[in-house]
Design an enzyme around this catalytic site. Sequence first.
Site, short mmCIF file in Angstrom:
data_model
loop_
_atom_site.label_atom_id
_atom_site.label_comp_id
_atom_site.label_asym_id
_atom_site.label_seq_id
_atom_site.Cartn_x
_atom_site.Cartn_y
_atom_site.Cartn_z
N HIS A 1 0.71 -1.18 -0.05
CA HIS A 1 0.15 -0.15 0.07
C HIS A 1 0.82 1.25 0.07
CE1 HIS A 1 -2.58 -3.19 1.99
NE2 HIS A 1 -3.65 -2.48 0.85
N SER B 1 -11.26 14.11 -3.43
CA SER B 1 -12.29 13.21 -3.34
C SER B 1 -12.28 12.19 -4.61
CB SER B 1 -13.72 14.25 -3.65
OG SER B 1 -13.77 15.12 -2.29
N ALA C 1 -8.87 15.57 -7.26
CA ALA C 1 -10.08 14.64 -7.21
C ALA C 1 -10.19 13.87 -8.44
CB ALA C 1 -11.26 15.60 -7.25
N THR D 1 -0.58 5.50 -9.73
CA THR D 1 0.00 4.24 -9.55
C THR D 1 1.60 4.22 -9.67
OG1 THR D 1 -0.29 3.99 -11.89
CG2 THR D 1 -1.76 3.23 -10.47
N ARG E 1 -1.18 12.30 -13.99
CA ARG E 1 0.35 12.95 -14.51
C ARG E 1 0.69 13.93 -13.67
NH1 ARG E 1 -3.11 11.16 -18.83
NH2 ARG E 1 -1.87 10.16 -20.51
#
Length: 218
Positions: free
Chosen positions: A122, A133, A151, A156, A171
Amino acid sequence: MSIRDKFNLLKEDVSTVFQKDPAARSVLEVLFCYPGLHAIWGHRISHFFWKHKFYFIARFLSHLTRFFTGIEIHPGAKIGRRFFIDHGMGIVIGETTEIGNDVLLYKGVVLGGTSLEKTKRHPTLGNNIIVGSNAIVMGAITIGDNARIGAASVVTHDVPANATAVGIPARVSIGQTRDEINHLEHAKLPDPVADAVKYVLNEQKKLEEKIKLLLNNK
Protein backbone atom coordinates in the site's frame (compact mmCIF):
# COMPACT_ATOMS: atom_id res chain seq x y z
CA MET A 1 2.36 7.85 26.46
CA SER A 2 1.09 9.45 29.70
CA ILE A 3 -2.54 10.37 30.36
CA ARG A 4 -1.59 14.03 29.96
CA ASP A 5 -0.01 13.31 26.55
CA LYS A 6 -3.10 11.39 25.45
CA PHE A 7 -5.36 14.26 26.49
CA ASN A 8 -3.16 16.74 24.61
CA LEU A 9 -3.36 14.49 21.54
CA LEU A 10 -7.16 14.54 21.70
CA LYS A 11 -7.11 18.33 21.98
CA GLU A 12 -4.79 18.46 18.97
CA ASP A 13 -7.22 16.31 16.97
CA VAL A 14 -10.10 18.69 17.74
CA SER A 15 -7.94 21.72 16.94
CA THR A 16 -7.00 20.13 13.60
CA VAL A 17 -10.67 19.95 12.62
CA PHE A 18 -11.09 23.69 13.24
CA GLN A 19 -7.95 24.44 11.23
CA LYS A 20 -8.93 22.36 8.20
CA ASP A 21 -12.71 22.70 8.06
CA PRO A 22 -14.28 26.19 8.04
CA ALA A 23 -17.68 24.56 8.63
CA ALA A 24 -16.73 23.57 12.19
CA ARG A 25 -18.48 25.91 14.64
CA SER A 26 -18.19 24.45 18.11
CA VAL A 27 -16.27 21.85 20.08
CA LEU A 28 -19.52 20.02 20.80
CA GLU A 29 -20.29 19.80 17.10
CA VAL A 30 -16.82 18.48 16.34
CA LEU A 31 -16.95 15.86 19.09
CA PHE A 32 -20.32 14.45 18.07
CA CYS A 33 -20.75 15.19 14.35
CA TYR A 34 -17.39 14.48 12.67
CA PRO A 35 -17.06 10.82 11.60
CA GLY A 36 -13.53 11.48 10.35
CA LEU A 37 -12.52 12.33 13.91
CA HIS A 38 -14.31 9.25 15.27
CA ALA A 39 -12.55 7.11 12.64
CA ILE A 40 -9.06 8.18 13.65
CA TRP A 41 -9.86 7.71 17.35
CA GLY A 42 -11.23 4.26 16.61
CA HIS A 43 -8.15 3.46 14.55
CA ARG A 44 -5.79 4.35 17.37
CA ILE A 45 -7.52 1.83 19.63
CA SER A 46 -7.60 -0.95 17.02
CA HIS A 47 -3.99 -0.20 16.03
CA PHE A 48 -2.93 -0.64 19.66
CA PHE A 49 -4.38 -4.15 19.70
CA TRP A 50 -2.87 -4.89 16.27
CA LYS A 51 0.62 -3.95 17.47
CA HIS A 52 0.20 -6.28 20.44
CA LYS A 53 -0.89 -9.12 18.12
CA PHE A 54 -4.53 -9.23 19.23
CA TYR A 55 -5.49 -9.40 15.56
CA PHE A 56 -9.11 -10.48 15.87
CA ILE A 57 -9.95 -7.79 18.45
CA ALA A 58 -8.20 -5.20 16.28
CA ARG A 59 -10.12 -6.21 13.17
CA PHE A 60 -13.41 -6.40 15.02
CA LEU A 61 -12.97 -2.90 16.48
CA SER A 62 -12.03 -1.50 13.07
CA HIS A 63 -15.11 -3.20 11.64
CA LEU A 64 -17.29 -1.46 14.24
CA THR A 65 -15.65 1.88 13.40
CA ARG A 66 -16.39 1.25 9.72
CA PHE A 67 -20.03 0.45 10.54
CA PHE A 68 -20.54 3.71 12.46
CA THR A 69 -18.47 6.06 10.28
CA GLY A 70 -18.42 4.62 6.75
CA ILE A 71 -14.62 4.88 6.86
CA GLU A 72 -12.52 1.72 6.61
CA ILE A 73 -9.03 1.91 8.10
CA HIS A 74 -7.14 -1.35 8.53
CA PRO A 75 -5.74 -1.58 12.07
CA GLY A 76 -2.29 -2.29 10.65
CA ALA A 77 -2.07 1.10 8.91
CA LYS A 78 0.34 3.64 10.44
CA ILE A 79 -0.99 7.19 10.70
CA GLY A 80 0.78 10.33 11.94
CA ARG A 81 -0.33 13.43 13.82
CA ARG A 82 -2.94 16.00 12.80
CA PHE A 83 -4.52 13.61 10.30
CA PHE A 84 -7.92 14.81 9.11
CA ILE A 85 -10.65 13.12 7.10
CA ASP A 86 -13.21 15.53 5.66
CA HIS A 87 -16.58 14.08 4.54
CA GLY A 88 -15.02 10.65 4.90
CA MET A 89 -17.74 8.31 3.63
CA GLY A 90 -16.26 5.55 1.49
CA ILE A 91 -12.60 6.04 2.41
CA VAL A 92 -10.50 2.86 2.43
CA ILE A 93 -6.98 2.72 3.91
CA GLY A 94 -5.13 -0.57 3.48
CA GLU A 95 -3.06 -2.61 5.93
CA THR A 96 0.47 -1.51 4.99
CA THR A 97 -0.38 2.13 4.35
CA GLU A 98 1.88 4.66 6.06
CA ILE A 99 0.72 8.26 6.49
CA GLY A 100 2.83 11.14 7.79
CA ASN A 101 1.78 14.27 9.66
CA ASP A 102 -0.70 16.97 8.56
CA VAL A 103 -2.39 14.84 5.89
CA LEU A 104 -5.91 15.60 4.65
CA LEU A 105 -8.16 13.11 2.85
CA TYR A 106 -11.52 13.89 1.29
CA LYS A 107 -14.41 11.46 0.85
CA GLY A 108 -14.10 8.32 -1.23
CA VAL A 109 -10.29 8.17 -1.23
CA VAL A 110 -8.77 4.69 -1.61
CA LEU A 111 -5.22 3.96 -0.48
CA GLY A 112 -5.14 0.44 -1.89
CA GLY A 113 -2.83 -2.43 -2.66
CA THR A 114 -1.87 -4.06 -5.97
CA SER A 115 -0.37 -7.33 -4.77
CA LEU A 116 -1.62 -10.49 -3.09
CA GLU A 117 1.74 -11.06 -1.39
CA LYS A 118 2.02 -10.39 2.35
CA THR A 119 4.52 -7.56 1.86
CA LYS A 120 4.43 -3.78 1.70
CA ARG A 121 1.70 -3.29 -0.89
CA HIS A 122 0.00 0.00 0.00
CA PRO A 123 1.10 3.63 -0.43
CA THR A 124 3.37 5.68 1.78
CA LEU A 125 2.27 9.31 2.15
CA GLY A 126 4.68 11.95 3.43
CA ASN A 127 3.81 15.10 5.38
CA ASN A 128 1.40 17.91 4.49
CA ILE A 129 -0.39 16.05 1.70
CA ILE A 130 -3.92 16.57 0.39
CA VAL A 131 -5.80 13.85 -1.50
CA GLY A 132 -8.94 15.00 -3.31
CA SER A 133 -12.35 13.31 -3.36
CA ASN A 134 -12.59 9.84 -4.93
CA ALA A 135 -8.89 9.70 -5.77
CA ILE A 136 -7.28 6.25 -5.87
CA VAL A 137 -3.66 5.77 -4.85
CA MET A 138 -2.57 2.19 -5.52
CA GLY A 139 0.46 0.09 -4.72
CA ALA A 140 3.65 0.42 -2.68
CA ILE A 141 4.38 3.87 -4.04
CA THR A 142 5.54 7.03 -2.30
CA ILE A 143 3.76 10.38 -2.31
CA GLY A 144 6.28 13.09 -1.38
CA ASP A 145 5.88 15.89 1.14
CA ASN A 146 3.52 18.75 0.17
CA ALA A 147 2.12 16.78 -2.78
CA ARG A 148 -1.45 17.23 -3.99
CA ILE A 149 -3.65 14.58 -5.61
CA GLY A 150 -6.55 15.94 -7.64
CA ALA A 151 -10.10 14.64 -7.23
CA ALA A 152 -10.93 11.37 -9.03
CA SER A 153 -7.29 10.85 -10.06
CA VAL A 154 -5.75 7.38 -10.24
CA VAL A 155 -2.15 7.33 -9.02
CA THR A 156 -0.03 4.22 -9.59
CA HIS A 157 3.49 5.72 -9.61
CA ASP A 158 5.54 7.80 -7.17
CA VAL A 159 4.69 11.48 -6.88
CA PRO A 160 7.64 13.74 -5.96
CA ALA A 161 7.52 16.34 -3.21
CA ASN A 162 5.79 19.67 -4.00
CA ALA A 163 4.04 18.19 -7.04
CA THR A 164 0.42 17.83 -8.13
CA ALA A 165 -0.90 14.63 -9.72
CA VAL A 166 -4.06 14.91 -11.81
CA GLY A 167 -5.99 12.62 -14.14
CA ILE A 168 -6.52 8.97 -15.10
CA PRO A 169 -3.82 7.78 -15.06
CA ALA A 170 -2.47 10.66 -12.98
CA ARG A 171 0.16 12.88 -14.55
CA VAL A 172 2.52 14.92 -12.46
CA SER A 173 2.99 18.68 -12.60
CA ILE A 174 5.87 20.26 -10.65
CA GLY A 175 6.60 23.82 -9.63
CA GLN A 176 3.47 25.30 -8.09
CA THR A 177 3.54 28.50 -6.10
CA ARG A 178 3.43 28.36 -2.30
CA ASP A 179 -0.29 29.27 -2.30
CA GLU A 180 -1.04 26.45 -4.73
CA ILE A 181 0.90 24.03 -2.55
CA ASN A 182 -0.96 25.07 0.60
CA HIS A 183 -4.43 24.72 -0.93
CA LEU A 184 -6.02 22.18 -3.24
CA GLU A 185 -8.16 24.47 -5.40
CA HIS A 186 -9.45 22.17 -8.12
CA ALA A 187 -10.45 25.02 -10.41
CA LYS A 188 -6.79 26.04 -10.52
CA LEU A 189 -5.15 22.62 -10.78
CA PRO A 190 -2.61 22.24 -13.58
CA ASP A 191 -3.35 20.06 -16.62
CA PRO A 192 -0.07 18.38 -17.65
CA VAL A 193 -1.52 17.05 -20.93
CA ALA A 194 -2.89 20.44 -21.96
CA ASP A 195 0.41 22.07 -21.02
CA ALA A 196 2.32 19.58 -23.19
CA VAL A 197 0.01 20.19 -26.17
CA LYS A 198 0.35 23.95 -25.69
CA TYR A 199 4.14 23.61 -25.66
CA VAL A 200 4.13 21.59 -28.90
CA LEU A 201 1.85 24.13 -30.60
CA ASN A 202 4.10 27.01 -29.52
CA GLU A 203 7.16 25.22 -30.88
CA GLN A 204 5.32 24.55 -34.14
CA LYS A 205 4.45 28.23 -34.41
CA LYS A 206 8.10 29.19 -33.91
CA LEU A 207 9.18 26.75 -36.63
CA GLU A 208 6.58 28.11 -39.04
CA GLU A 209 7.83 31.66 -38.45
CA LYS A 210 11.44 30.59 -39.07
CA ILE A 211 10.43 28.84 -42.32
CA LYS A 212 8.63 32.00 -43.48
CA LEU A 213 11.71 34.07 -42.78
CA LEU A 214 13.91 31.66 -44.70
CA LEU A 215 11.53 31.68 -47.70
CA ASN A 216 11.29 35.48 -47.68
CA ASN A 217 15.09 35.84 -47.66
CA LYS A 218 15.54 33.75 -50.79
